[in-house]
Scaffold this motif. Structure first.
Motif, PDB file in Angstrom:
ATOM      1  N   ARG A  31       8.015  14.388  97.428  1.00  0.00           N
ATOM      2  CA  ARG A  31       6.679  13.912  96.863  1.00  0.00           C
ATOM      3  C   ARG A  31       6.167  14.601  98.247  1.00  0.00           C
ATOM      4  O   ARG A  31       4.954  15.384  97.873  1.00  0.00           O
ATOM      5  N   LYS A  32       6.419  14.474  98.991  1.00  0.00           N
ATOM      6  CA  LYS A  32       5.085  14.151 100.325  1.00  0.00           C
ATOM      7  C   LYS A  32       5.543  15.707 100.525  1.00  0.00           C
ATOM      8  O   LYS A  32       4.598  15.997 101.612  1.00  0.00           O
ATOM      9  N   ILE A  33       6.578  16.075 100.536  1.00  0.00           N
ATOM     10  CA  ILE A  33       7.046  17.327 101.247  1.00  0.00           C
ATOM     11  C   ILE A  33       6.093  18.825  99.934  1.00  0.00           C
ATOM     12  O   ILE A  33       5.400  19.673 100.709  1.00  0.00           O
ATOM     13  N   VAL A  34       6.046  18.255  98.513  1.00  0.00           N
ATOM     14  CA  VAL A  34       5.052  19.100  97.665  1.00  0.00           C
ATOM     15  C   VAL A  34       3.733  19.321  98.002  1.00  0.00           C
ATOM     16  O   VAL A  34       3.268  20.091  97.857  1.00  0.00           O
ATOM     17  N   ASP A  35       3.596  17.983  98.875  1.00  0.00           N
ATOM     18  CA  ASP A  35       1.987  17.483  98.279  1.00  0.00           C
ATOM     19  C   ASP A  35       1.254  18.124 100.305  1.00  0.00           C
ATOM     20  O   ASP A  35       0.339  18.376 100.612  1.00  0.00           O
ATOM     21  N   GLY A  36       2.608  18.822 100.565  1.00  0.00           N
ATOM     22  CA  GLY A  36       1.182  19.206 102.003  1.00  0.00           C
ATOM     23  C   GLY A  36       2.058  18.591 103.283  1.00  0.00           C
ATOM     24  O   GLY A  36       1.591  19.109 104.595  1.00  0.00           O
ATOM     25  N   ALA A  37       2.520  16.870 103.456  1.00  0.00           N
ATOM     26  CA  ALA A  37       2.808  16.296 104.045  1.00  0.00           C
ATOM     27  C   ALA A  37       3.075  16.359 105.740  1.00  0.00           C
ATOM     28  O   ALA A  37       4.366  17.868 105.857  1.00  0.00           O
ATOM     29  N   ASN A  38       2.623  16.435 106.713  1.00  0.00           N
ATOM     30  CA  ASN A  38       3.348  17.020 107.902  1.00  0.00           C
ATOM     31  C   ASN A  38       4.210  16.707 109.106  1.00  0.00           C
ATOM     32  O   ASN A  38       4.550  15.711 108.110  1.00  0.00           O
ATOM     33  N   THR A  39       5.040  17.185 109.539  1.00  0.00           N
ATOM     34  CA  THR A  39       6.197  16.149 109.440  1.00  0.00           C
ATOM     35  C   THR A  39       6.320  14.937 110.681  1.00  0.00           C
ATOM     36  O   THR A  39       7.075  14.449 110.548  1.00  0.00           O
ATOM     37  N   ASN A  40       5.162  14.442 111.397  1.00  0.00           N
ATOM     38  CA  ASN A  40       4.772  13.281 111.546  1.00  0.00           C
ATOM     39  C   ASN A  40       4.988  12.583 110.744  1.00  0.00           C
ATOM     40  O   ASN A  40       5.521  11.359 110.904  1.00  0.00           O
ATOM     41  N   GLU A  41       4.159  12.157 109.039  1.00  0.00           N
ATOM     42  CA  GLU A  41       4.088  11.649 108.393  1.00  0.00           C
ATOM     43  C   GLU A  41       5.635  11.482 107.889  1.00  0.00           C
ATOM     44  O   GLU A  41       5.745  10.521 106.844  1.00  0.00           O
ATOM     45  N   ILE A  42       6.319  12.789 107.676  1.00  0.00           N
ATOM     46  CA  ILE A  42       7.847  12.766 107.384  1.00  0.00           C
ATOM     47  C   ILE A  42       8.949  11.606 107.740  1.00  0.00           C
ATOM     48  O   ILE A  42       9.364  10.897 107.100  1.00  0.00           O
ATOM     49  N   ARG A  43       8.795  11.807 109.708  1.00  0.00           N
ATOM     50  CA  ARG A  43       9.271  10.876 110.027  1.00  0.00           C
ATOM     51  C   ARG A  43       9.149   9.895 110.407  1.00  0.00           C
ATOM     52  O   ARG A  43       9.733   9.076 110.289  1.00  0.00           O
ATOM     53  N   GLU A  44       7.512   8.934 110.016  1.00  0.00           N
ATOM     54  CA  GLU A  44       7.475   7.526 109.993  1.00  0.00           C
ATOM     55  C   GLU A  44       7.689   7.371 108.602  1.00  0.00           C
ATOM     56  O   GLU A  44       8.660   6.463 108.775  1.00  0.00           O
ATOM     57  N   HIS A  45       7.991   7.941 107.389  1.00  0.00           N
ATOM     58  CA  HIS A  45       8.847   7.871 106.090  1.00  0.00           C
ATOM     59  C   HIS A  45      10.345   7.267 106.556  1.00  0.00           C
ATOM     60  O   HIS A  45      11.123   6.349 106.392  1.00  0.00           O
ATOM     61  N   ALA A  46      10.723   8.485 106.874  1.00  0.00           N
ATOM     62  CA  ALA A  46      12.214   8.520 107.374  1.00  0.00           C
ATOM     63  C   ALA A  46      12.587   7.352 108.333  1.00  0.00           C
ATOM     64  O   ALA A  46      13.524   5.855 107.400  1.00  0.00           O
ATOM     65  N   ILE A  47      11.819   6.448 109.235  1.00  0.00           N
ATOM     66  CA  ILE A  47      12.502   5.462 109.705  1.00  0.00           C
ATOM     67  C   ILE A  47      12.253   4.528 109.302  1.00  0.00           C
ATOM     68  O   ILE A  47      13.052   3.355 109.574  1.00  0.00           O
ATOM     69  N   LYS A  48      10.993   4.049 109.443  1.00  0.00           N
ATOM     70  CA  LYS A  48      11.003   3.053 107.710  1.00  0.00           C
ATOM     71  C   LYS A  48      11.603   2.706 106.938  1.00  0.00           C
ATOM     72  O   LYS A  48      12.421   1.505 106.201  1.00  0.00           O
ATOM     73  N   HIS A  49      12.228   3.948 106.072  1.00  0.00           N
ATOM     74  CA  HIS A  49      13.378   3.451 105.380  1.00  0.00           C
ATOM     75  C   HIS A  49      14.968   3.829 105.852  1.00  0.00           C
ATOM     76  O   HIS A  49      16.029   4.197 105.206  1.00  0.00           O
ATOM     77  N   GLY A  50      15.416   3.093 107.413  1.00  0.00           N
ATOM     78  CA  GLY A  50      16.509   3.273 107.730  1.00  0.00           C
ATOM     79  C   GLY A  50      16.591   4.208 108.140  1.00  0.00           C
ATOM     80  O   GLY A  50      18.500   4.249 108.895  1.00  0.00           O
ATOM     81  N   MET A  51      16.769   5.549 108.608  1.00  0.00           N
ATOM     82  CA  MET A  51      16.412   6.934 109.345  1.00  0.00           C
ATOM     83  C   MET A  51      16.504   6.057 110.779  1.00  0.00           C
ATOM     84  O   MET A  51      16.106   5.469 111.597  1.00  0.00           O
ATOM     85  N   HIS A  52      17.705   6.430 111.915  1.00  0.00           N
ATOM     86  CA  HIS A  52      17.470   6.526 113.240  1.00  0.00           C
ATOM     87  C   HIS A  52      17.584   7.722 113.848  1.00  0.00           C
ATOM     88  O   HIS A  52      18.254   8.636 113.531  1.00  0.00           O
TER      89      HIS A  52
END
Length: 569
Positions: free
Chosen positions: A518-539
């Motif tokens: 949903r964030k990608i379709v809404d035009g989220a930038n790389t930092n927003e996507i990275r923060e979400h990924a780290i918050k949900h377990g990405m190392h």
């Protein structure tokens, strides 16, 4: 020549290395045989050669040096030329711009000292070292193949090498075809030396005043034994001919391939030729099928990440991207995926530029832009072959990206690579090259970013206590860390004193979930996507590297070196 210096015998005796009985026996035997007393003690194994060296140092009031930790550098090598070091068996150990310090075996050898002071431009100070260490250090400073290369160069100097006015060897020169020709031997020696040092590529670089040879070992360039600058043209021409390039064309880049048998193994090389200011620079990339690790566990995955990666790679459709800079191991990771999925019930087709390794049971297509076989053209043709799995060497433009995305949405699983610094950045990159956000969101299953770090050498690995600065740099609280297994390499012959041998991957595994889509379709930038990924377990890459440092797989310095760009961002 026998050693018969009475003062040296007295020094050895004063050092407590022989007792009076042994000395009397040696004197009697030496007198009967007409030999020196010291030589007789050596023959009887009462003393060792290193003992004699130490005695000579004491006798002359000079410092005895241990050369095992001495490392070569350009300034030292320039200060004492190779032919002088080899002829007189001396090693440069220090140079401050005015005074040159050299180590020699026998400080009483006045002929050697006189010759050095005549031949070397700088004032000289002397140290003493063992004969064995001096020979080893000379090989290390000036190349372990130095004698062989010097012999071949000498043969070349006695042979008429036909070079035209442009510096190109003539195609009918017998030195180009005869396997016993000195030039052929020299080129083969340069290539084989790099392979035996486990290098990934050989660099031959014409400089203003010399011809530089370097080998990339575990991702770090080291100097090799360089032939004279006068042989630059013949060597480059020889490599271009056996790689299938034109020796008459020196104005544009060229690519080629060659095969060479080294230690009874056939090794493939991908060769690149680039015109530079002082001549043509050659880089030969070693493609050793025998050294290709195709098991995911061998790449450096921790168990949890490997399980995630394997689950994603076995999905029926979608795209999996592997990102990272050139030389970060992306191709090896993709080949490992294909090896995992290579079963008789699946049809796998790849399109690559170039095809680096031939894989049994997989259809591999070579890009040929000159003939109209581009990535996009090959992809269109591949889809008519009804494949289950497609690998695209790299998504470089909008046309290739759109075809790959559409293929993934019509029942194919697509693997490919992108040049981005991290995993979330691949989303932005796909959109930037012209793929619509909703297509990126719908097709992308996972993105893997990776780098290569050096392994600690297994021969000299040892425990150590990290410093506070290391914990701070990697943002680790030592008080909360009870199970650390910190290791480092002390340095040994196997790793050339570096403390590292081989490389493995550190990874950033980004699995896309519905929120990210949903964030990608809404035009989220790389930092927003990275923060979400780290918050949900990405190392992140640094987090994964830190985990492997804590487990004793690599060093903190390596993790910091390889992931510095991530922190800079």
């Amino acid at each position: 020549m026998p050693v018969s210096d009475d003062y040296l015998v007295d020094t050895i005796s004063n050092m407590g290395l022989v007792d009076p009985t042994q000395l009397d026996s040696a004197r009697s035997q030496a007198e009967a045989a007409g030999a020196g007393v010291v030589d007789t003690l050596l023959l009887q194994k009462v003393i060792r050669p290193d003992d004699v060296t130490q005695a000579r140092a004491l006798q002359c009031g000079m410092e005895m040096m241990d050369l095992s930790e001495l490392r070569p550098n350009d300034e030292l090598v320039k200060a004492l030329p190779r032919h002088i070091a080899r002829r007189y068996q001396v090693v440069p150990v220090d140079y401050d711009g005015t005074m040159l310090v050299v180590a020699l075996h026998d400080p009483n050898d006045l002929d050697t000292r006189d010759a050095l002071e005549r031949l070397v431009e700088h004032p000289i100070e002397y140290r003493v070292a063992s004969e064995t260490q001096i020979k080893t250090a000379i090989d290390q400073f000036y190349g372990s193949t130095g004698e062989a290369v010097e012999r071949i160069v000498q043969e070349l100097s006695q042979t008429q090498v036909d070079v035209d006015a442009a510096g190109v060897m003539q195609a009918d020169d017998p030195a180009l075809d005869d396997d016993d020709a000195p030039l052929v031997q020299l080129v083969n020696k340069l290539i084989a030396t790099g392979f035996r040092q486990r290098c990934s590529d050989v660099h031959l670089e014409p400089m203003e005043t010399h011809f530089r040879v370097r080998y990339r070992v575990d991702g770090v360039l080291i100097e090799g034994d360089s032939p004279p600058a006068s042989l630059t043209g013949p060597i480059i021409s020889r490599i271009k001919i056996i790689s299938g390039m034109s020796i008459s064309e020196k104005r544009v880049p060229q690519d080629g391939r060659l095969k060479q048998v080294i230690d009874n193994r056939q090794i493939d090389f991908r060769v690149s030729c680039l015109p530079t200011q002082y001549g043509e620079s050659i880089v030969m990339r070693i493609l050793d099928k025998g050294g290709l690790n195709l098991g995911l566990s061998q790449l450096g995955f921790l168990t949890e990440d490997q399980q995630k990666f394997e689950r994603c790679a076995q999905m029926p459709d979608g795209i999996m991207l592997v990102t990272g800079p050139t030389g970060s191991g992306k191709t090896t990771t993709l080949y490992s995926c294909l090896n995992l999925l290579n079963n008789p019930d699946k049809k796998i087709i790849t399109v690559e530029d170039p095809v680096e390794y031939q894989l049994s049971g997989i259809n591999q297509v070579q890009v040929n832009n000159a003939a109209g076989m581009s990535f996009s053209a090959a992809l269109r043709a591949m889809l008519r072959q009804a494949p289950n799995i497609i690998m695209v060497g790299e998504i470089r433009d909008e046309e290739t990206g759109v075809i790959a995305v559409n293929a993934s949405l019509t029942g194919h699983f697509v693997f490919s690579t992108l040049h981005t610094n991290d995993a979330p950045g691949a989303i932005t990159r796909m959109i930037d090259i012209g793929i619509k956000p909703f297509l990126v969101s719908a097709s992308t299953r996972a993105i893997l970013a990776q780098r290569l770090v050096r392994k600690i050498c297994p021969k000299c690995i040892e425990d150590y206590e990290p410093e506070k600065a290391e914990f701070d740099a990697l943002d680790v609280d030592p008080d909360e860390l009870m199970d650390g297994n910190f290791r480092k390499g002390a340095g040994c012959k196997k790793c050339n004193g570096k403390g590292y041998s081989g490389r493995f991957g550190i990874f950033e595994m980004f699995m896309l979930d519905d929120d990210v889509r949903r964030k990608i379709v809404d035009g989220a930038n790389t930092n927003e996507i990275r923060e979400h990924a780290i918050k949900h377990g990405m190392h992140t890459l640094r987090m994964d590297g830190t985990r492997k440092w804590i487990r004793g797989m690599t060093s903190a310095d390596e993790v910091i070196r390889v992931t510095a760009a991530d922190i800079a961002e």
